[in-house]
Design an enzyme around this catalytic site. Structure first.
Site, PDB file in Angstrom:
ATOM      1  N   HIS A  68      -0.418  -3.093   6.596  1.00  0.00           N
ATOM      2  CA  HIS A  68       0.684  -2.133   6.426  1.00  0.00           C
ATOM      3  C   HIS A  68       1.960  -2.554   7.144  1.00  0.00           C
ATOM      4  O   HIS A  68       2.892  -1.742   7.238  1.00  0.00           O
ATOM      5  CB  HIS A  68       0.264  -0.719   6.856  1.00  0.00           C
ATOM      6  N   HIS A  72      -3.057  -4.657   3.566  1.00  0.00           N
ATOM      7  CA  HIS A  72      -4.021  -3.998   4.473  1.00  0.00           C
ATOM      8  C   HIS A  72      -3.476  -3.699   5.862  1.00  0.00           C
ATOM      9  O   HIS A  72      -3.843  -2.663   6.427  1.00  0.00           O
ATOM     10  CB  HIS A  72      -5.329  -4.786   4.605  1.00  0.00           C
ATOM     11  N   HIS A  98      -6.631  -8.516   0.390  1.00  0.00           N
ATOM     12  CA  HIS A  98      -6.592  -7.356   1.269  1.00  0.00           C
ATOM     13  C   HIS A  98      -7.418  -7.662   2.517  1.00  0.00           C
ATOM     14  O   HIS A  98      -8.644  -7.542   2.510  1.00  0.00           O
ATOM     15  CB  HIS A  98      -7.165  -6.161   0.485  1.00  0.00           C
ATOM     16  N   ASN A 140     -10.154  -1.725   0.818  1.00  0.00           N
ATOM     17  CA  ASN A 140     -11.320  -1.076   1.411  1.00  0.00           C
ATOM     18  C   ASN A 140     -11.319   0.447   1.303  1.00  0.00           C
ATOM     19  O   ASN A 140     -12.373   1.070   1.352  1.00  0.00           O
ATOM     20  CB  ASN A 140     -11.450  -1.485   2.887  1.00  0.00           C
ATOM     21  N   HIS A 141     -10.138   1.058   1.129  1.00  0.00           N
ATOM     22  CA  HIS A 141     -10.089   2.519   1.034  1.00  0.00           C
ATOM     23  C   HIS A 141     -10.294   3.038  -0.391  1.00  0.00           C
ATOM     24  O   HIS A 141     -10.255   4.253  -0.616  1.00  0.00           O
ATOM     25  CB  HIS A 141      -8.759   3.048   1.587  1.00  0.00           C
ATOM     26  N   GLU A 191      -4.498   1.772  -2.667  1.00  0.00           N
ATOM     27  CA  GLU A 191      -5.710   2.243  -1.978  1.00  0.00           C
ATOM     28  C   GLU A 191      -5.502   3.467  -1.099  1.00  0.00           C
ATOM     29  O   GLU A 191      -6.460   4.150  -0.767  1.00  0.00           O
ATOM     30  CB  GLU A 191      -6.327   1.114  -1.144  1.00  0.00           C
ATOM     31  N   ASN A 192      -4.246   3.718  -0.702  1.00  0.00           N
ATOM     32  CA  ASN A 192      -3.977   4.878   0.154  1.00  0.00           C
ATOM     33  C   ASN A 192      -3.143   5.933  -0.557  1.00  0.00           C
ATOM     34  O   ASN A 192      -2.565   6.815   0.082  1.00  0.00           O
ATOM     35  CB  ASN A 192      -3.225   4.442   1.416  1.00  0.00           C
ATOM     36  N   ASP A 202       0.809  -1.224   0.000  1.00  0.00           N
ATOM     37  CA  ASP A 202       0.000   0.000   0.000  1.00  0.00           C
ATOM     38  C   ASP A 202       0.844   1.278   0.000  1.00  0.00           C
ATOM     39  O   ASP A 202       1.514   1.596   0.982  1.00  0.00           O
ATOM     40  CB  ASP A 202      -0.932   0.026   1.215  1.00  0.00           C
TER      41      ASP A 202
HETATM   42 FE   LIG Z   1      -3.887   0.238   3.107  1.00  0.00          FE
HETATM   43 FE   LIG Z   2      -6.955  -1.419   3.642  1.00  0.00          FE
END
Ligand SMILES: [Fe+2]
Ligand SMILES: [Fe+2]
Ligand SMILES: [Fe+2]
Ligand SMILES: [Fe+2]
Ligand SMILES: [Fe+2]
Ligand SMILES: [Fe+2]
Ligand SMILES: [Fe+2]
Ligand SMILES: [Fe+2]
Lengths: 259, 259, 259, 259
Positions: free
Chosen positions: C180, C178, C153, C70-71, C42-43, C11
Site C-alpha cells: 500500500h 500489497h 502481490h 490475500n484479502h 482486494e480491499n 489496491d
Molecule cells: Fe491490499
Molecule cells: Fe494484500
C-alpha cells in the site's frame, strides 16, 4: 507372521548424540528385538548438518537408515555424498535439491520398507506442499510395499497432527521430528497408522534442545547473535518402537523410548 | 509436613473440554488427592476465548484458578469480568491490557500460592520480554510465598525449555501450554523446579488440537479461509500433578495426567 | 504503431478508495490517454475483500479489469461471482481455489493482453511457488499475446525485485502490490520489462495503509485485538502508466501516478 | 534564520555503496548545500555489518553520523569500537547490547541535533517496544534540542507509517530504512514531522536489494542455502534532503534523492 519391529530415533545432536548411540544402540536393539533402525541425522555433525564421516560412523553403530530435515545443508560436506548414499534422504518437498526424498530399503530377503521424509511449512521455509508431496510419493511407494514410514520434520503441532490424519491408513508409521521434545501422544490412529507428534532428540538432557542453555538464554534475553554450542553432560536416546503387520502394513503397536 | 499437591490442566477446548471436566474432575481430584486445581481456559468458550458463564461453570466444576493465553481476548465478554474476577489471569507481558498477569491465591488457612501467566514471543506476537517479566514478577511474588506456579503459554520448545532453566530454583512448577500436545519431558530440574514443555489440552482426541480435522486439512491443502469448529467425539483431560514442599517451595514430584 | 498505454491502479481501499475512483478515473484516463485500466480490488469492500456490487460499480466507473491478493476471500460474497466474472482474477498460486489466476482480455479489435496475478510467500502464507507458477502461466499466455501484465502481490522487497528480474524480457509490466505504499524505483529492466516494487494504494492518505491511524497505533502499542476501520479524509489514486510496444510486448515507458 | 538542511542516506551496501559515496557525496553536499549528513551503515562492510576501517573511511568521505539496524552485529569487529565511537548508533530497543541507541551531536557552534535509531518488530526479532522506546528517548532528547531525526529500521509499511504518526510533531524527520527500496510517499505530516516510509539503499542498482540477483533467485527457487554476494555494476545513492526550522524543530521540506 511376526510383525516387523522398527526403531525410529529422534534427531541425533552432535558428538553427545553420536556417543550415546555408540554406547547404547546395540543394547537397545537387542532389548527390543529391533528389525530395522532409522534415525534423524540432521544435527549429527556438531549440531548442524551431517558429514560423510559422521554418517558412516552412525551406520557402523547400527543405524540402518537416516532421515534429515531443515539442517541437512548446514555442513557443506553433505553435497559430496547425498547423491550417492542411498541410506540418507532429505525432505522430499524441496523443489530442486540434490538427494532423494524417499527410498525403498530391503529388510532381509523378503521385506521392503518405504521411508519418506517431508518438511512442514508452518513457521518454516515455503517448500512445496507437504501434503501433496506425501500423497504423490506414498502412491508411488505403495506399488512396491505396504510398509511405509514417514518422518514429518515440522514445527507446528497442528500441521503434524493434520499429516497424521491425512496419511492414516496409507502409512504404517508417521512420526514428527524437529522440535527435539518427545510428545506423549503416541497412538494408533483410526485406520491403522501409528502416530506421534514428535519423537524427541538424541543428545544432552541438560540443554535447550541440545544447545548449551546459557547460550540460548543469552539469545532470548538480548536478541544478539550468539554461536550456539552443543551442550555437554548426560545424554539420552529418544524415539519410538513400532510393530508393523507385514501383510497389511498396518501398525499394531507404538511405544515411546527414552533411555 | 505433607507436600502441597497441585493439579494443572491443559487448555480446555470448547464444550467437549468443559464436559470432560464436569464428568471427571471431581473423580480425578479425589483419586490424586489434589489440594489446588489450575486450568488453562483460553479456549473454553467455543474454542476461542472465555465468557463469564463458562468461567463460573468451570469454577463450580472444581477448578480453583485459571490461566489463559493468546486466545483470551477472542470472546469480547472477557472484557466484562477480567478486571473483577480474581481467579483468572492473562499473560503478564501484555504491555497494556485489562486483567492481571499474576495473582496470589490462598489454599486453606496457612498456605499461599503465586500463579503467573506469561506468553512466549517466538512465532507469536511481540509482547514484552517474557524472561524479564517473569523475573520481575517472581521477585514480587517471592515476598509473599515460596510456592510459585508458572504457565508459560508459548509455541517454540526452545523458548519454553529456556524459561524452565531461567526459573529453575525460583519457581515450584513451570508448565508450558499452547501447543495442545502433551510432551513427555516432565522432570525436576537441577535446582528443584518441576518442568514440562507442554501439558497438552483438554478436549476431543480425534481432532487437530481440538479442531475438526477436516477443516484443518482443508486449510493446509488450500490455504483458503475456513471456519474452525471444535471437534466431537471422546475427550480427555491432559495435565500434570506436582508435589511441592510447602517450606521450600521446591518440587518433589511431577507426573503427567492423560485421562 | 502507437504503443498501448496501460493504467495500473493500486489496491482500492473501501468507500474512500471507490469514491476517488468515481471522481477522478475518467479524468485521469483522458488526461493520460489510457487504453486499458487495471486495478487491484482486494480491499475494495470495506477494506477487506470484494463484493459483486462493489466490483460492478468499479467496472462502471471505468476499470476494465481487476487483480486481487490475500484479502480476496475476506468477504464471502466473492464466492458467488469469482467463477463467472471473467474480469477479476486471484493469485494464481493458490493450490486449489475458485476463480482463475490469469486471463487474456481483448483491447479493441486486434489487441490481446494477458493479465497474471501471483502472491508472494515471504512473510505470507505458503502458497505454491510464485516463480514456477509465473513461469508456467507466462509460457501459456505467450502463445496468444506478447502483452503481459503481472501483479505480484507480495510483502518483501527482495521477493518482488527477484520476480522482476525473473520475468525480465518475458512480461511487459511487472508491478508489486500489497504494501500500500508506492515505491520510487520504477524503471525498464535490462530486457525490456517495466517494473516497480509497489504501486501503492488508492484510498485515504491520512491513515496507516488505509486504516484509521488510531486503531493501528492502539494495536502496535497494546498487541490487543482491534477492529480496523477504513480511515476518512482526502484520498488519492496511486498507480503507474506504462507504454507497451504492441509488436514486441516490450515496455517503452513507465510513470508513477499519485493524484 | 536559515533552516538546517539534513541529508539522510539509505543503507550503504558493501564496496559498491562505499565507492559511490566516495565519488559523489562531496558533490551532492555542495549541490544541495547540506549542513549535516547521516547515513545508515548496517550493510557497509561486505553487505553485512560494519568494521572500524569502513566506518572511519565513510566519515572521511563526508558522512557526519551513522545509524544502523539488524545487520549491525554481523561483522564482529563492531564490538571493538561501538562503545567508543560516538558517531554510530544501533537500534535503541535492543534490550541489552553494547553501543547507544541515540546520540546528540553538534552542528557548528550553536546547533544540536538528536539522532535516534529504532528497529521494528513486525517480521523482525522481538526487541523492546519500538513505540515506547521512541517515546521515552524523544522526551529525553527534547530537553536538549528540538531538532530530532529518527531512523526507524523496519520491514512492514504499517509499522513504519504508524511510527510516523506516533512521532508527528515530536520529531523533525522520521525516515524508514531496511527494505532498501525508496518509497514515493515523502511528505510533511499534519503536525510538522517530515516522513518517508523508506529512503532506499546506496549500492548496485542491477541487484536484488544490493545482492547479486542470480544468488537471490536461486534461493527463492530452491530454498537452499546460498552465500549472498554484493552485486557489481553501477550504483546510486538513495536518500532524502530535509529542511528543519532551527527554532521549532519542525520540517519545512522533504525531497527524495536518487543519484
Ligand atoms: Fe491490499
Ligand atoms: Fe494484500
Ligand atoms: Fe533437529
Ligand atoms: Fe529441524
Ligand atoms: Fe490453547
Ligand atoms: Fe494459545
Ligand atoms: Fe540494510
Ligand atoms: Fe536491515
Amino acid at each position: 507372521m511376526k510383525p516387523l519391529r522398527i526403531l525410529m530415533i529422534g534427531d541425533i545432536v552432535g558428538r553427545p548424540g553420536r556417543t550415546v548411540i555408540h554406547e547404547k544402540l546395540s543394547f537397545l536393539k537387542r532389548k527390543y528385538e529391533i528389525d530395522f533402525t532409522i534415525a534423524n541425522g540432521e544435527n549429527a555433525a556438531g549440531g548442524n548438518g551431517i558429514t560423510e564421516k559422521v554418517a558412516q560412523d552412525l551406520f557402523i553403530s547400527g543405524i540402518d537408515f537416516m532421515t534429515t530435515g531443515n539442517h541437512i545443508w548446514d555442513n557443506k560436506d553433505v553435497f559430496n555424498f547425498i547423491d550417492s548414499e542411498e541410506r540418507i534422504i532429505r525432505p522430499a518437498n524441496y523443489p530442486a535439491s540434490p538427494g532423494k526424498g524417499y527410498q525403498i530399503a530391503r529388510i532381509g530377503q523378503n521385506c521392503k520398507i518405504g521411508i519418506l521424509n517431508i518438511s512442514g511449512r508452518t513457521f518454516m521455509p515455503p517448500l512445496d506442499c507437504p501434503f501433496r508431496t506425501a500423497d504423490k510419493i506414498i502412491n508411488e511407494i505403495a506399488k512396491e510395499t505396504k510398509i511405509i514410514v514417514v518422518d514429518f520434520h515440522a514445527e507446528a503441532t497442528s500441521e503434524k497432527i493434520a499429516m497424521g490424519w491425512y496419511l492414516d491408513g496409507r502409512a504404517s508409521l508417521v512420526v514428527g521430528t524437529h522440535t527435539h521434545v518427545q510428545t506423549a501422544d503416541e497412538r494408533i490412529l483410526e485406520n491403522g497408522t501409528a502416530y506421534i507428534t514428535d519423537i524427541g532428540m538424541t543428545g544432552p538432557i541438560n540443554s535447550v534442545i541440545g544447545v548449551e542453555k546459557d547460550k540460548v538464554l543469552y539469545k532470548f534475553l538480548t536478541q544478539m547473535p550468539v554461536r550456539f554450542e552443543v551442550a555437554g553432560g548426560p545424554s539420552e536416546i529418544n524415539g519410538v518402537v513400532a510393530d508393523i503387520d507385514k501383510n497389511t502394513g498396518r501398525a499394531l503397536r507404538i511405544q515411546r523410548i527414552k533411555e
